[in-house]
Design an enzyme around this catalytic site. Structure first.
Site, PDB file in Angstrom:
ATOM      1  N   LYS A 116       0.833  -1.222   0.000  1.00  0.00           N
ATOM      2  CA  LYS A 116       0.000   0.000   0.000  1.00  0.00           C
ATOM      3  C   LYS A 116       0.857   1.258   0.000  1.00  0.00           C
ATOM      4  CE  LYS A 116      -4.415  -1.812   1.308  1.00  0.00           C
ATOM      5  NZ  LYS A 116      -5.624  -1.769   2.100  1.00  0.00           N
ATOM      6  N   LYS A 199      -4.122 -10.951  -6.964  1.00  0.00           N
ATOM      7  CA  LYS A 199      -5.390 -11.217  -6.268  1.00  0.00           C
ATOM      8  C   LYS A 199      -6.468 -10.263  -6.773  1.00  0.00           C
ATOM      9  CE  LYS A 199      -5.963  -8.477  -2.144  1.00  0.00           C
ATOM     10  NZ  LYS A 199      -6.848  -8.266  -1.074  1.00  0.00           N
ATOM     11  N   LYS A 202     -10.656  -4.863  -5.003  1.00  0.00           N
ATOM     12  CA  LYS A 202     -11.651  -3.854  -5.355  1.00  0.00           C
ATOM     13  C   LYS A 202     -11.004  -2.538  -5.737  1.00  0.00           C
ATOM     14  CE  LYS A 202     -12.445  -3.361  -0.458  1.00  0.00           C
ATOM     15  NZ  LYS A 202     -13.287  -3.942   0.525  1.00  0.00           N
TER      16      LYS A 202
HETATM   17  P1  ATP Z   1      -8.192  -3.968  -1.249  1.00  0.00           P
HETATM   18  O1  ATP Z   1      -8.274  -4.989  -2.319  1.00  0.00           O
HETATM   19  O2  ATP Z   1      -8.749  -2.635  -1.640  1.00  0.00           O
HETATM   20  O3  ATP Z   1      -6.877  -3.878  -0.561  1.00  0.00           O
HETATM   21  P2  ATP Z   1      -9.458  -5.887   0.290  1.00  0.00           P
HETATM   22  O4  ATP Z   1     -10.628  -6.319  -0.497  1.00  0.00           O
HETATM   23  O5  ATP Z   1      -8.259  -6.742   0.318  1.00  0.00           O
HETATM   24  O6  ATP Z   1      -9.167  -4.415  -0.132  1.00  0.00           O
HETATM   25  P3  ATP Z   1     -10.988  -5.931   2.770  1.00  0.00           P
HETATM   26  O7  ATP Z   1     -12.239  -5.331   2.289  1.00  0.00           O
HETATM   27  O8  ATP Z   1     -10.645  -5.470   4.112  1.00  0.00           O
HETATM   28  O9  ATP Z   1      -9.743  -5.624   1.831  1.00  0.00           O
HETATM   29  O10 ATP Z   1     -11.104  -7.509   2.751  1.00  0.00           O
HETATM   30  C1  ATP Z   1     -12.169  -8.157   3.387  1.00  0.00           C
HETATM   31  C2  ATP Z   1     -11.940  -9.630   3.441  1.00  0.00           C
HETATM   32  O11 ATP Z   1     -11.888 -10.180   2.132  1.00  0.00           O
HETATM   33  C3  ATP Z   1     -10.639 -10.040   4.127  1.00  0.00           C
HETATM   34  O12 ATP Z   1     -10.879 -11.143   4.964  1.00  0.00           O
HETATM   35  C4  ATP Z   1      -9.738 -10.420   2.993  1.00  0.00           C
HETATM   36  O13 ATP Z   1      -8.777 -11.366   3.387  1.00  0.00           O
HETATM   37  C5  ATP Z   1     -10.726 -11.017   1.997  1.00  0.00           C
HETATM   38  N1  ATP Z   1     -10.251 -10.930   0.631  1.00  0.00           N
HETATM   39  C6  ATP Z   1      -9.851  -9.813  -0.021  1.00  0.00           C
HETATM   40  N2  ATP Z   1      -9.513 -10.091  -1.299  1.00  0.00           N
HETATM   41  C7  ATP Z   1      -9.699 -11.419  -1.462  1.00  0.00           C
HETATM   42  C8  ATP Z   1      -9.520 -12.327  -2.575  1.00  0.00           C
HETATM   43  N3  ATP Z   1      -9.090 -11.893  -3.744  1.00  0.00           N
HETATM   44  N4  ATP Z   1      -9.814 -13.634  -2.388  1.00  0.00           N
HETATM   45  C9  ATP Z   1     -10.262 -14.068  -1.186  1.00  0.00           C
HETATM   46  N5  ATP Z   1     -10.447 -13.285  -0.113  1.00  0.00           N
HETATM   47  C10 ATP Z   1     -10.178 -11.970  -0.229  1.00  0.00           C
END
Ligand code: ATP
Ligand code: LTN
Length: 336
Positions: A116, A199, A202
């Site tokens: 980040k 991965k 969003k």
């Molecule tokens: P960003 O992608 O903007 O960094 P994020 O989606 O990783 O945000 P959170 O919204 O806090 O961050 O994630 C919420 C949950 O979703 C967490 O438990 C995270 O581990 C899970 N998660 C995020 N991305 C994935 C993915 N690609 N596959 C599976 N689980 C995910």
């Protein structure tokens, strides 16, 4: 009959944008499944979200939407505590105390902080570095034994465990040392549809990489149709050799409940075009009822507000117990 005492479970999601099917498969989907077995506490992590720039009006809207999505995904407020992190001040209070036993070296080594910081080079702030300490406070306040998250949060959970053990060693038994609940098979890490080596996120600049929970049918079908696969034609689960196809199989498996082996069998001999269309249809069908329920809930804002307000009161009562204990242990004079 003797009733088994349930252990506590905590998890949270940031209201930092539209929730993706990666967040859903890796985390949120499991929240409802665990609610009968554990005392579940789920939060909208708005304090975490402001570690990267947020538009205030969007943050407010995303917080309400995420609360409605939790409910639409089957999280039952009669069984769980659902609240907004900033409504319970104990999270900030405990994170201050934990800061005094966390080292800058261990925080600056965190992969998410490094990623980040690189991505938001114009806004590398103390909160971004302190993010995992606040996350530890979230978990430890509720004496959570289990924390369901996606694989990307594993390092933060390790740090939470280290801080709990460090505090307990220095001040005496205070915190439950939590375990992560990370899906064993695929699903813990859904990959981008546009680049299966990364991965699904969003905050990806390429919107073809992710599918959000609110996306309309046409857009879902289009994104799956365009999903990157490989130059081969075999539909086989092999994340190393065939990351794109394996990711699509994982998504299909997650939304149908069929085993990966059954999914492979179902598509044996079929072409990539048919396969991608079938995955898209399945995802669109699965999201439709969740979208309808979320829209219904958002039309009844008073109900969603009442859930989050009652959740904050219940969370506060639990959090205060741990916080008082911590304050006593570190030697804060109570005035009593
Ligand atoms: P960003 O992608 O903007 O960094 P994020 O989606 O990783 O945000 P959170 O919204 O806090 O961050 O994630 C919420 C949950 O979703 C967490 O438990 C995270 O581990 C899970 N998660 C995020 N991305 C994935 C993915 N690609 N596959 C599976 N689980 C995910
Ligand atoms: N950092 C998490 C969201 C989060 C969380 C938590 C998850 C904040 N506090 C406590 C589990 C437990 C993320 O998924 N990005």
């Amino acid at each position: 009959m003797e009733e088994k005492v349930k252990s506590s479970l905590f998890s949270a999601v940031q209201p930092s944008g539209a929730v993706t099917i990666g967040n859903y498969i890796g985390a949120i989907r499991n929240f409802a499944r665990l609610q009968d077995e554990y005392n579940c506490i789920y939060a909208v992590a708005d304090l975490h979200a402001i570690t990267v720039k947020q538009e205030p009006a969007a943050l407010r809207r995303n917080t309400l939407e995420l609360m409605a999505l939790f409910l639409a995904c089957g999280i039952d407020p009669k069984k769980c505590i659902l609240f907004v992190q900033s409504h319970v001040s104990a999270h900030c209070e405990l994170s201050w105390v934990l800061n005094t036993i966390a080292y800058p070296g261990e925080l600056s080594r965190m992969t998410q902080f490094k990623d980040k910081s690189a991505k938001h080079a114009e806004n590398v702030n103390m909160g971004l570095m302190d993010y995992p300490v606040l996350m530890a406070a979230d978990i430890l306040l509720y004496q959570a034994a289990l924390v369901p998250v996606g694989a990307d949060q594993k390092q933060h959970l390790e740090l939470t465990r280290d801080l709990a053990i460090r505090f307990n060693n220095r001040f005496g038994q205070t915190f439950t040392v939590p375990e992560g609940y990370i899906l064993k098979d695929s699903g813990a890490r859904i990959m981008s549809l546009a680049d299966p080596s990364r991965k699904m996120s969003k905050s990806d600049e390429n919107p073809n990489g992710f599918v959000t929970m609110g996306e309309d049918r046409d857009s879902i079908l289009r994104k799956f149709k365009r999903a990157v696969t490989d130059s081969d034609s075999e539909i086989r689960y092999d994340p190393e050799a065939k990351p794109g196809v394996s990711n699509l199989l994982t998504i299909y498996h997650a939304f149908t409940g069929k085993s990966l082996a059954d999914c492979e069998r179902e598509f044996a001999g079929k072409g990539y075009g048919d396969f991608k269309a079938a995955v898209g249809e399945t995802v669109a069908d699965a999201l439709a009822p969740i979208q309808a329920e979320k829209a219904r809930l958002l039309a009844d804002k008073a109900y969603v507000n009442s859930v989050m307000n009652e959740g904050a009161s219940a969370a506060f009562r639990l959090a205060r117990k741990t916080l008082s204990k911590v304050y006593r242990k570190v030697g804060f004079y109570s005035g009593e």
